[in-house]
Each structure stands twice: as structure tokens, then as C-alpha cells.
Design a protein around this motif. Structure first.
Motif, PDB file in Angstrom:
ATOM      1  N   VAL A 174       0.847  -1.190   0.000  1.00 61.65           N
ATOM      2  CA  VAL A 174       0.000   0.000   0.000  1.00 61.65           C
ATOM      3  C   VAL A 174       0.886   1.245   0.000  1.00 61.65           C
ATOM      4  N   GLY A 175       0.610   2.159  -0.923  1.00 56.38           N
ATOM      5  CA  GLY A 175       1.354   3.409  -1.022  1.00 56.38           C
ATOM      6  C   GLY A 175       2.593   3.342  -1.885  1.00 56.38           C
ATOM      7  N   ASP A 176       2.896   2.161  -2.444  1.00 57.24           N
ATOM      8  CA  ASP A 176       4.119   2.010  -3.237  1.00 57.24           C
ATOM      9  C   ASP A 176       3.845   2.348  -4.694  1.00 57.24           C
ATOM     10  N   VAL A 177       4.199   3.573  -5.068  1.00 53.54           N
ATOM     11  CA  VAL A 177       3.952   4.028  -6.445  1.00 53.54           C
ATOM     12  C   VAL A 177       4.892   3.333  -7.425  1.00 53.54           C
ATOM     13  N   LYS A 178       6.116   3.060  -6.998  1.00 50.12           N
ATOM     14  CA  LYS A 178       7.117   2.493  -7.914  1.00 50.12           C
ATOM     15  C   LYS A 178       6.752   1.089  -8.387  1.00 50.12           C
ATOM     16  N   TYR A 179       6.241   0.257  -7.494  1.00 49.67           N
ATOM     17  CA  TYR A 179       5.933  -1.128  -7.852  1.00 49.67           C
ATOM     18  C   TYR A 179       4.441  -1.456  -7.763  1.00 49.67           C
ATOM     19  N   GLY A 180       3.636  -0.452  -7.437  1.00 47.51           N
ATOM     20  CA  GLY A 180       2.207  -0.687  -7.319  1.00 47.51           C
ATOM     21  C   GLY A 180       1.497  -0.634  -8.654  1.00 47.51           C
ATOM     22  N   ARG A 181       0.192  -0.662  -8.578  1.00 46.66           N
ATOM     23  CA  ARG A 181      -0.613  -0.703  -9.807  1.00 46.66           C
ATOM     24  C   ARG A 181      -0.557   0.609 -10.568  1.00 46.66           C
ATOM     25  N   SER A 182      -0.108   1.674  -9.894  1.00 42.38           N
ATOM     26  CA  SER A 182       0.042   2.963 -10.563  1.00 42.38           C
ATOM     27  C   SER A 182       1.506   3.252 -10.879  1.00 42.38           C
ATOM     28  N   SER A 183       2.219   2.176 -11.254  1.00 39.57           N
ATOM     29  CA  SER A 183       3.670   2.289 -11.413  1.00 39.57           C
ATOM     30  C   SER A 183       4.085   3.212 -12.552  1.00 39.57           C
ATOM     31  N   GLY A 184       3.124   3.631 -13.403  1.00 42.50           N
ATOM     32  CA  GLY A 184       3.468   4.550 -14.466  1.00 42.50           C
ATOM     33  C   GLY A 184       3.666   5.968 -13.984  1.00 42.50           C
TER      34      GLY A 184
END
Length: 238
Positions: A173-183
Motif C-alpha cells: 500500500v502506497g508504493d507508487v514504484k511497484y504498485g498498480r500505478s507504477s506509471g
């Protein structure tokens, strides 16, 4: 910035790293743990000149929790050797999206770092320039579409927990780099990953040491779980 000190002697200092603070100086020029601690030691002990402080392990900038630094070159060498020989134990707790199918498992992948992007790629099979990455996890509780997970690292690869959990479909949760919003561009905001314990022999006395820290259970997403559940997650591997 006042850093909570868990333990200090002539050889080591153990502190709690706040999320958002780099472990060492980076391109942003923001205050980092190494610089902050050197300045703190210099002021508290009225030391002239440069202060020696050895960085023997790192936490990603958005991650908080226990860190240990060496105050002498001998301690730095011996702690680094403990890391290499896997006598340096590290446990974490994290909150991931969804609930992993296996309540408890060991993950073995292969990780290759792209230094220019400061990001890693994960492979199921050995790949060129990729290093083995191994961890064990246990799901402690699930709430509001998230799961509280205890992690034991067997290897210390860059971004290992973040990348491996995302690879199996459950990014932190909160991980922009490897999360679903990695773009999206990576921010320095905190992610739901906390270094809860370090176990290591003292570099001089050789006595086994255990240092622990917990995240603020009043802050989301940690607040989605009870204090008892957080403590259970932190104690599973410690």
C-alpha cells in the motif's frame, strides 16, 4: 530533526529511521540519516573535525524502522561481514493490497537492478545479471481489502520486499514504484513497510542483540489493524 535512539555505545548506534528520509545522501540533497546522525554525535559529544559513521545496511527512502550504524571502522567491517554471512537478521511488517492466496510461503525469485531507473525487474527463473532473492512471509490479518503481512528476509536485494510482493500480485500500500500505478513518478511519501527488528552479534563483544521498532498504529493503513495484530506480525520471526 530528532532521531529516536534505541541503543548506543562506543561501537554502534541504533536508531529509528522516519519514512521519507534517505539512508544516505542522494541527488535531492535532502537531509539524510548518515548526515543527521554525524551532526548529532558531533554536537552531543562536542567532537572536533569529522565524525566517522559507517553505513552497513540501508532502508529505502519511503520505509521506516530500525537501522544500525557503526561508530568505528572495526565495527563497520564486522557488521558488514555479518550482513555478508547472513548473521544479520532483519524482519519487517507490511500492508499489501488484497490477500495472498497462500497464507504462508517462501518466495524465491531473481532480481536485476536498473541503476538508471533505480528500479528492479523480477524473474521466476535465473536471468542474466539477476541475483537470487529469497524471503518468507505470513499473512497475519486482512481488513478493508488489505492484508497485514510479516516478512523475514533471507537475502538483502534492492527493493526486494516491494518487488517480490508486487510480482505475486500484492503490491505494498502506497508504493507508487511497484504498485498498480507504477506509471506515475515515484514520490518520497511513506509506504506500508516497516523494519521491525534487527538481530546481530555485537561487533566487539559478540553478544547477540535484538532491536525493535513499531509503526504508528494511529496512522493508516496500520490503523486498519489492532495493536495486538501488529505485535503478532512483528513477533512472528523475531
Amino acid at each position: 530533526m530528532m532521531l529516536p535512539i534505541l541503543f548506543e555505545d562506543n561501537h554502534i548506534i541504533v536508531v529509528v529511521k522516519p519514512p521519507g528520509v534517505p539512508s544516505q545522501e542522494d541527488e535531492t540533497g535532502d537531509a539524510d540519516m548518515l548526515t543527521l546522525l554525524k551532526e548529532d554525535i558531533k554536537q552531543r559529544y562536542n567532537k572536533p573535525g569529522n565524525v566517522f559513521l559507517g553505513l552497513v545496511h540501508r532502508l529505502d527512502r519511503p520505509v521506516g524502522g530500525v537501522m544500525i550504524f557503526a561508530k568505528t571502522s572495526k565495527a563497520a567491517s564486522r557488521l558488514s561481514d555479518a550482513v555478508r554471512t547472513r548473521k544479520f537478521g532483519k524482519t519487517y511488517i507490511c500492508v499489501v493490497q488484497g490477500t495472498p492466496q497462500a497464507a504462508e510461503a517462501e518466495l524465491l525469485h531473481y532480481i536485476r537492478k536498473d541503476a538508471k531507473k533505480n528500479q528492479v525487474a523480477v524473474f521466476e527463473q535465473p536471468a542474466a545479471e539477476a541475483k537470487d532473492a529469497k524471503l518468507s512471509y505470513r499473512v497475519i490479518a486482512s481488513s478493508q481489502g488489505h492484508s497485514l503481512v510479516a516478512i523475514l528476509l533471507h537475502t538483502g536485494r534492492p527493493h526486494q520486499i516491494r518487488a517480490q510482493m508486487a510480482f505475486i500480485g500484492h503490491p505494498l500500500v502506497g508504493d507508487v514504484k511497484y504498485g498498480r500505478s507504477s506509471g506515475k513518478p515515484q514520490t518520497h511519501a511513506s509506504i506500508a513497510l516497516w523494519s521491525t527488528s534487527i538481530t546481530v552479534p555485537h561487533p566487539i563483544s559478540k553478544q547477540d542483540m535484538l532491536f525493535t521498532s513499531m509503526p504508528d498504529d494511529k496512522m493508516a493503513p496500520w490503523s486498519h489493524f489492532t495493536e495486538q495484530q501488529l505485535q503478532q506480525a512483528a513477533r512472528w520471526y523475531a
